[in-house]
Structure formats: C-alpha cells, structure tokens
Design a protein around this motif. Structure first.
Motif, PDB file in Angstrom:
ATOM      1  N   TYR A  57      19.386 -53.178  15.314  1.00  0.00           N
ATOM      2  CA  TYR A  57      20.249 -54.357  15.334  1.00  0.00           C
ATOM      3  C   TYR A  57      19.910 -55.362  14.233  1.00  0.00           C
ATOM      4  CZ  TYR A  57      21.054 -52.337  19.922  1.00  0.00           C
ATOM      5  OH  TYR A  57      21.331 -51.464  20.938  1.00  0.00           O
ATOM      6  N   GLY A  58      19.668 -54.883  13.049  1.00  0.00           N
ATOM      7  CA  GLY A  58      19.405 -55.749  11.908  1.00  0.00           C
ATOM      8  C   GLY A  58      17.939 -55.992  11.615  1.00  0.00           C
ATOM      9  N   PHE A  59      17.071 -55.727  12.583  1.00  0.00           N
ATOM     10  CA  PHE A  59      15.643 -55.972  12.356  1.00  0.00           C
ATOM     11  C   PHE A  59      15.039 -54.967  11.384  1.00  0.00           C
ATOM     12  CE2 PHE A  59      16.136 -58.302  16.335  1.00  0.00           C
ATOM     13  CZ  PHE A  59      15.408 -59.449  16.060  1.00  0.00           C
ATOM     14  N   GLN A  60      15.779 -53.899  11.073  1.00  0.00           N
ATOM     15  CA  GLN A  60      15.245 -52.932  10.117  1.00  0.00           C
ATOM     16  C   GLN A  60      15.020 -53.560   8.747  1.00  0.00           C
ATOM     17  OE1 GLN A  60      18.196 -52.864  11.603  1.00  0.00           O
ATOM     18  NE2 GLN A  60      19.786 -51.826  10.411  1.00  0.00           N
ATOM     19  N   GLY A 117      13.859 -60.146   0.301  1.00  0.00           N
ATOM     20  CA  GLY A 117      14.054 -58.730   0.581  1.00  0.00           C
ATOM     21  C   GLY A 117      15.053 -58.513   1.706  1.00  0.00           C
ATOM     22  N   MET A 118      14.916 -59.285   2.781  1.00  0.00           N
ATOM     23  CA  MET A 118      15.818 -59.148   3.918  1.00  0.00           C
ATOM     24  C   MET A 118      17.252 -59.492   3.528  1.00  0.00           C
ATOM     25  SD  MET A 118      13.501 -60.927   6.894  1.00  0.00           S
ATOM     26  CE  MET A 118      14.908 -60.950   8.016  1.00  0.00           C
ATOM     27  N   ILE A 119      17.437 -60.653   2.900  1.00  0.00           N
ATOM     28  CA  ILE A 119      18.787 -61.105   2.547  1.00  0.00           C
ATOM     29  C   ILE A 119      19.396 -60.193   1.484  1.00  0.00           C
ATOM     30  CG2 ILE A 119      20.131 -63.005   1.577  1.00  0.00           C
ATOM     31  CD1 ILE A 119      17.997 -64.904   2.757  1.00  0.00           C
ATOM     32  N   GLY A 120      18.594 -59.864   0.461  1.00  0.00           N
ATOM     33  CA  GLY A 120      19.088 -58.985  -0.592  1.00  0.00           C
ATOM     34  C   GLY A 120      19.473 -57.622  -0.059  1.00  0.00           C
ATOM     35  N   GLY A 121      18.625 -57.054   0.813  1.00  0.00           N
ATOM     36  CA  GLY A 121      18.942 -55.762   1.407  1.00  0.00           C
ATOM     37  C   GLY A 121      20.197 -55.823   2.261  1.00  0.00           C
ATOM     38  N   LEU A 175      20.943 -47.504   2.715  1.00  0.00           N
ATOM     39  CA  LEU A 175      20.651 -47.997   1.374  1.00  0.00           C
ATOM     40  C   LEU A 175      20.210 -49.451   1.382  1.00  0.00           C
ATOM     41  CD1 LEU A 175      20.605 -47.210  -1.595  1.00  0.00           C
ATOM     42  CD2 LEU A 175      23.004 -47.921  -1.762  1.00  0.00           C
ATOM     43  N   GLY A 176      20.841 -50.283   2.221  1.00  0.00           N
ATOM     44  CA  GLY A 176      20.449 -51.685   2.281  1.00  0.00           C
ATOM     45  C   GLY A 176      19.004 -51.860   2.705  1.00  0.00           C
ATOM     46  N   VAL A 177      18.554 -51.028   3.641  1.00  0.00           N
ATOM     47  CA  VAL A 177      17.165 -51.101   4.113  1.00  0.00           C
ATOM     48  C   VAL A 177      16.206 -50.690   3.000  1.00  0.00           C
ATOM     49  CG1 VAL A 177      15.525 -50.250   5.830  1.00  0.00           C
ATOM     50  CG2 VAL A 177      17.907 -50.663   6.476  1.00  0.00           C
ATOM     51  N   GLY A 223      23.563 -53.973   1.349  1.00  0.00           N
ATOM     52  CA  GLY A 223      24.019 -53.011   2.340  1.00  0.00           C
ATOM     53  C   GLY A 223      25.460 -53.240   2.749  1.00  0.00           C
ATOM     54  N   ARG A 224      25.870 -54.508   2.815  1.00  0.00           N
ATOM     55  CA  ARG A 224      27.244 -54.826   3.194  1.00  0.00           C
ATOM     56  C   ARG A 224      28.255 -54.407   2.127  1.00  0.00           C
ATOM     57  NH1 ARG A 224      28.392 -55.754   8.290  1.00  0.00           N
ATOM     58  NH2 ARG A 224      30.060 -57.229   7.746  1.00  0.00           N
ATOM     59  N   PHE A 225      27.783 -54.253   0.880  1.00  0.00           N
ATOM     60  CA  PHE A 225      28.683 -53.827  -0.190  1.00  0.00           C
ATOM     61  C   PHE A 225      29.060 -52.350  -0.074  1.00  0.00           C
ATOM     62  CE2 PHE A 225      27.090 -57.216  -3.431  1.00  0.00           C
ATOM     63  CZ  PHE A 225      27.813 -58.179  -2.737  1.00  0.00           C
ATOM     64  N   ARG A 226      28.346 -51.596   0.784  1.00  0.00           N
ATOM     65  CA  ARG A 226      28.592 -50.164   0.965  1.00  0.00           C
ATOM     66  C   ARG A 226      28.593 -49.435  -0.382  1.00  0.00           C
ATOM     67  NH1 ARG A 226      29.241 -49.676   6.130  1.00  0.00           N
ATOM     68  NH2 ARG A 226      30.208 -51.329   7.382  1.00  0.00           N
ATOM     69  N   LEU A 227      27.419 -49.453  -0.982  1.00  0.00           N
ATOM     70  CA  LEU A 227      27.277 -48.935  -2.342  1.00  0.00           C
ATOM     71  C   LEU A 227      26.847 -47.473  -2.392  1.00  0.00           C
ATOM     72  CD1 LEU A 227      25.406 -52.079  -3.712  1.00  0.00           C
ATOM     73  CD2 LEU A 227      27.791 -51.490  -4.129  1.00  0.00           C
TER      74      LEU A 227
END
Length: 322
Positions: free
Chosen positions: A69-72, A145-149, A104-106, A153-157
C-alpha cells in the motif's frame, strides 16, 4: 582533541605557520582526514550490522510478494540509504530489481536514495556540518527517493525499458520462497562486520584524501567572497546554476563533501551546497551510460530531468530550513 592534534602536528612538529595559506591548508587536511576516517569506520560498522540482518535477497522477495500500500517506496529508499553505493555502483542492483519484476517506481526509489545517503556521506556530513544538518540531509534524501520513485512510477514508464529487460521480466519467476532464519551468533559475525567496515574505509580512502586535499587547497587559497559573488542566497539563480553545473560531473560522497564544506566556509549557503552535492553524487554521465542497458534514452532523460528539478527545489527548501 582532533583539532589540537592537527595543530600540534602541523604547527609544532612540521613548524608551519598558521598565518600562511599553505600552513592553513595542511592543517585543514590533517584535521578533516582524521575526523572523517574515524567517523566513517564507526558508521560503516553500524551499517554492517544492519546489512547483516537485512539481506538483499530477502528485501527483493518481500517487495515482490506482499501488498504494501505504498510503503514499498519507503522500504526501497531506506534500503538505498543503508547500501554504500555511488550512482554507478547502484546500477547492478537496480538492474537486478528490474529483472526480478519489482515495480519500476520502487526501483527508482532505491536508485535515487542509494548514492545520496550512505554511511560515507553521513559520517562526513556529521563531522563537517553537525547533527542538525546531517539529520535534515538524511531525511530529505530518503524523502526524495520516496517522492521521486512514486512520481516516476505514476508515469507508467515501463514501456520505455529496453527490450532486453522486458524479455527477462516476462521470463521472471516470482514464486514464493521459504527463507530460513539466520542463526549465526552476533559474536561470530562481528569480525566479518569489522573487516567489511575496514574494507569500505580502504575502498574510499583515496577519494576521501583527494576530496579533502581539494577542499584544503580551496580553504587555504581561495579568497573570501569569491563564491559569494555568484552563489549567495540573494541570487535566485544560484541553486539552479549549482545543480545544472553538478549533474554532468561524477564523484562519490567521499570526494565531494569536503569540497562542499569549503563552499560553505567561503560563503555559499548550505542549502545551495547540498543541492550541488546531490547533483554530483545522484546523477552523472557514467550513470546514464550504464543505465542504457536497461532503459531507452527517453526514459533516462525523464529520470534525469525529474531528479534535476527535485534537486533544485530541495536546494531552495534547504536554504529556508538551514
């Protein structure tokens, strides 16, 4: 005590004068070298203990088999913070995460935090700027790191990953594995931890001495006000200028923190100096070249662009807080 030792050695034993540029530079070199190497060894010991009880394979398994739930993003950033890697050294583990099917976001959260926050940076920051600035630096690095990831990740790259990686991901087997608990007593692990900590110190020793040497030369010879002219807090473009100039460079924390320390003593705001350091250690042209194995140039450009923007924003925030 360390300052008294440096004064005794340089001004007493070597007979140098504190009034000369050379004497001041040599004194700075010995003082910072002893202080930082002691701190580096002690903090490497602590991080070695953490790593001994938090293996990489277990983290990968945990991130791929649990709903967090996002903690990753937090876990990946914390893991990046305790791994002693520079931006290029982080790439092999980053590739392993991508190949193992971790989102990828993680993996970006790890890649961002790993070079920014490690025991080398923490030890040198603690010795150079004190506990408050070090705490702000560490927390901000993990948050970046958290915000950037999360943002990346939300960009679905994933569509911009290289065909090689997508093929490996399709073949990846993420079945659950049963992990046996490590039963090795701490007293038997301690010699290995001490040896590894000393190995870290030896591995970065040259970079530490080169960085401190460069910082000592600047400390002793660069006139007061030289940097203030271009990078004072009053110049709104100082932070973007520092970050943009830093991104093409490549150095690890051991080489850049002493230079940052001298920047601050010469009048550059600490926030601007930290933003410069983040640009140097967090992004680099060698890193971009190594990432080409797993990413297209478009994805590399997006990653570098987003992180450059984040470093600039962080510099302004640091200048308001420090």
């Amino acid at each position: 005590m360390i300052q008294r030792f440096a004064d005794w050695l340089v001004y007493g034993v070597f007979g140098m004068s504190a009034e000369t540029h050379f004497g001041s530079a040599v004194n700075f070199f010995f003082y910072d070298s002893v202080k930082i190497l002691i701190l580096l060894f002690l903090i490497s010991m602590v991080m070695g203990i953490v790593n001994a009880y938090f293996p990489i394979d277990k983290l990968r398994h945990y991130l791929t088999t649990r709903k967090l739930y996002g903690f990753q993003y937090l876990f990946a950033s914390l893991f990046g913070a305790i791994t002693p890697f520079c931006s290029c050294s982080s790439i092999p583990l980053f590739i392993g995460f991508v190949k193992g099917g971790i989102p990828l976001g993680v993996t970006f959260a790890f890649l961002i935090t790993s070079p920014l926050v490690n025991e080398v940076a923490v030890a040198m920051f603690l010795g150079s700027f004190g506990l408050r600035a070090t705490a702000i630096y560490v927390v901000s690095g993990i948050l970046l790191g958290m915000i950037g990831g999360f943002v990346l990740g939300r960009f679905r790259l994933e569509r911009y990953l290289s065909p090689w990686v997508r093929q490996l991901q399709a073949q990846s087997d993420t079945k659950s594995e049963v992990w046996a608990e490590e039963r090795t007593p701490f007293v038997r692990r301690l010699p290995v931890i001490v040896r590894d900590a000393w190995g870290i110190v030896r591995g970065v020793l040259v970079y530490v001495l080169i960085g401190i040497g460069a910082g000592a030369a600047m400390h002793g010879y660069v006139p007061e006000g030289f940097f203030e002219q271009y990078m004072s807090k009053d110049n709104w473009f100082a932070v973007p200028l520092a970050v943009v100039c830093a991104v093409p460079m490549y150095a690890n924390a051991a080489g850049i923190v002493p230079v940052v320390q001298v920047f601050v003593t010469k009048g550059i705001p600490l926030g601007t100096a930290i933003a410069f350091m983040m640009g140097v250690v967090g992004l680099s042209l060698p890193e971009a070249t190594m990432l080409k194995k797993v990413m297209t140039w478009r994805l590399i450009g997006i990653f570098f662009g987003v992180m450059t923007l984040f470093f600039i924003l962080s510099g302004y925030v640091f200048n308001m807080c420090l």
